[in-house]
Design a protein around this motif. Structure first.
Motif, PDB file in Angstrom:
ATOM      1  N   ARG A  91       0.860  -1.182   0.000  1.00  0.00           N
ATOM      2  CA  ARG A  91       0.000   0.000   0.000  1.00  0.00           C
ATOM      3  C   ARG A  91       0.896   1.231   0.000  1.00  0.00           C
ATOM      4  O   ARG A  91       1.996   1.208   0.557  1.00  0.00           O
ATOM      5  CB  ARG A  91      -0.850   0.064   1.268  1.00  0.00           C
ATOM      6  N   GLN A  92       0.406   2.293  -0.594  1.00  0.00           N
ATOM      7  CA  GLN A  92       1.120   3.564  -0.535  1.00  0.00           C
ATOM      8  C   GLN A  92       0.722   4.270   0.762  1.00  0.00           C
ATOM      9  O   GLN A  92      -0.456   4.552   0.995  1.00  0.00           O
ATOM     10  CB  GLN A  92       0.771   4.444  -1.737  1.00  0.00           C
ATOM     11  N   VAL A  93       1.681   4.512   1.620  1.00  0.00           N
ATOM     12  CA  VAL A  93       1.466   5.221   2.879  1.00  0.00           C
ATOM     13  C   VAL A  93       2.411   6.413   2.891  1.00  0.00           C
ATOM     14  O   VAL A  93       3.637   6.238   2.886  1.00  0.00           O
ATOM     15  CB  VAL A  93       1.718   4.304   4.103  1.00  0.00           C
ATOM     16  N   LYS A  94       1.839   7.609   2.847  1.00  0.00           N
ATOM     17  CA  LYS A  94       2.625   8.852   2.802  1.00  0.00           C
ATOM     18  C   LYS A  94       3.645   8.820   1.669  1.00  0.00           C
ATOM     19  O   LYS A  94       4.795   9.199   1.821  1.00  0.00           O
ATOM     20  CB  LYS A  94       3.297   9.121   4.139  1.00  0.00           C
ATOM     21  N   GLY A  95       3.222   8.280   0.513  1.00  0.00           N
ATOM     22  CA  GLY A  95       4.047   8.275  -0.682  1.00  0.00           C
ATOM     23  C   GLY A  95       5.062   7.154  -0.776  1.00  0.00           C
ATOM     24  O   GLY A  95       5.817   7.091  -1.739  1.00  0.00           O
ATOM     25  N   THR A 136     -11.122  -5.061   2.949  1.00  0.00           N
ATOM     26  CA  THR A 136      -9.751  -5.530   3.196  1.00  0.00           C
ATOM     27  C   THR A 136      -8.729  -4.407   3.061  1.00  0.00           C
ATOM     28  O   THR A 136      -7.666  -4.469   3.675  1.00  0.00           O
ATOM     29  CB  THR A 136      -9.364  -6.684   2.255  1.00  0.00           C
ATOM     30  N   VAL A 137      -9.024  -3.411   2.259  1.00  0.00           N
ATOM     31  CA  VAL A 137      -8.179  -2.221   2.138  1.00  0.00           C
ATOM     32  C   VAL A 137      -9.106  -1.007   2.075  1.00  0.00           C
ATOM     33  O   VAL A 137     -10.260  -1.106   1.652  1.00  0.00           O
ATOM     34  CB  VAL A 137      -7.271  -2.265   0.876  1.00  0.00           C
ATOM     35  N   PRO A 138      -8.625   0.172   2.506  1.00  0.00           N
ATOM     36  CA  PRO A 138      -9.473   1.372   2.506  1.00  0.00           C
ATOM     37  C   PRO A 138      -9.913   1.784   1.104  1.00  0.00           C
ATOM     38  O   PRO A 138      -9.319   1.391   0.098  1.00  0.00           O
ATOM     39  CB  PRO A 138      -8.564   2.440   3.116  1.00  0.00           C
ATOM     40  N   LYS A 139     -10.944   2.606   1.046  1.00  0.00           N
ATOM     41  CA  LYS A 139     -11.414   3.148  -0.229  1.00  0.00           C
ATOM     42  C   LYS A 139     -10.310   3.995  -0.860  1.00  0.00           C
ATOM     43  O   LYS A 139      -9.534   4.642  -0.175  1.00  0.00           O
ATOM     44  CB  LYS A 139     -12.674   3.992  -0.028  1.00  0.00           C
ATOM     45  N   ASN A 168     -11.000   0.026  -4.829  1.00  0.00           N
ATOM     46  CA  ASN A 168     -12.131   0.425  -3.968  1.00  0.00           C
ATOM     47  C   ASN A 168     -12.543   1.877  -4.197  1.00  0.00           C
ATOM     48  O   ASN A 168     -12.747   2.633  -3.270  1.00  0.00           O
ATOM     49  CB  ASN A 168     -11.819   0.198  -2.484  1.00  0.00           C
ATOM     50  N   GLN A 169     -12.665   2.243  -5.455  1.00  0.00           N
ATOM     51  CA  GLN A 169     -13.078   3.626  -5.776  1.00  0.00           C
ATOM     52  C   GLN A 169     -14.571   3.768  -5.668  1.00  0.00           C
ATOM     53  O   GLN A 169     -15.338   2.895  -5.907  1.00  0.00           O
ATOM     54  CB  GLN A 169     -12.619   4.004  -7.183  1.00  0.00           C
TER      55      GLN A 169
END
Length: 169
Positions: A91-95, A136-139, A168-169
């Motif tokens: 996942r991309q977290v803060k880039g 399972t993952v955020p939108k 999840n758009q």
């Protein structure tokens, strides 16, 4: 007439020589390259949007021993714990990409790719679907994947990275 026959014979031999392509030489350790990632969004039986990702990787293997052997039983411990298609999810977290663990693994086994029992080079494209289940993952999460494959001799390929995809758009 003899001269014409000789010219035609030489021309035919030359065409025949150039039309034969030599068998490629690949290393016995599989090599993969990223080809594509695509997303398909559908509604599940409860009206929730579910994303299905299809990841395609190109492969080359010198001895053609890719895919699960027919002697490996699906109920064996080795089949259930040692996957020949290994996926890590990020996942991309803060880039920055951060690896996430999932309760449902995206890794798995693909079937034997050569059924003629010949030993020799093989190349092609492997495509695998990955389902992103709601919750399972955020939108609007941005995911990427790292993939490697393993042959029956337990040679592990290089690891490739996919491009990023928003789910999840």
């Amino acid at each position: 007439m003899k001269r014409l026959f000789l010219v035609l014979a030489l021309l035919s031999a030359g065409i025949g020589f150039y039309s034969c392509t030599p068998e490629p030489h690949f290393d016995n350790v599989p090599v993969i390259t990223f080809e594509s990632i695509s997303k398909n969004t559908k509604l599940d039986g409860f009206g929730n949007k579910t994303d299905s990702l299809v990841i395609a990787v190109k492969f080359q293997d010198g001895d053609g021993d890719l895919g699960v052997s027919s002697t490996l039983k699906e109920d064996s411990l080795l089949y259930k714990t040692t996957y020949n298609y290994q996926v890590r999810t990020f996942r991309q977290v803060k880039g920055a990409p951060v690896e996430i663990s999932q309760t449902i693994s995206n890794s798995g086994n693909f079937p034997r790719l050569r059924d003629d029992n010949k030993i020799g080079p093989i190349e092609g494209t492997l495509s695998r679907a990955i389902l992103i289940y709601p919750g399972t993952v955020p939108k609007n999460d941005t995911l990427s994947f790292k993939i490697k494959i393993m042959d029956r001799a337990r040679n592990v390929s290089n690891e490739i990275s996919t491009t990023q995809v928003v789910v999840n758009q």
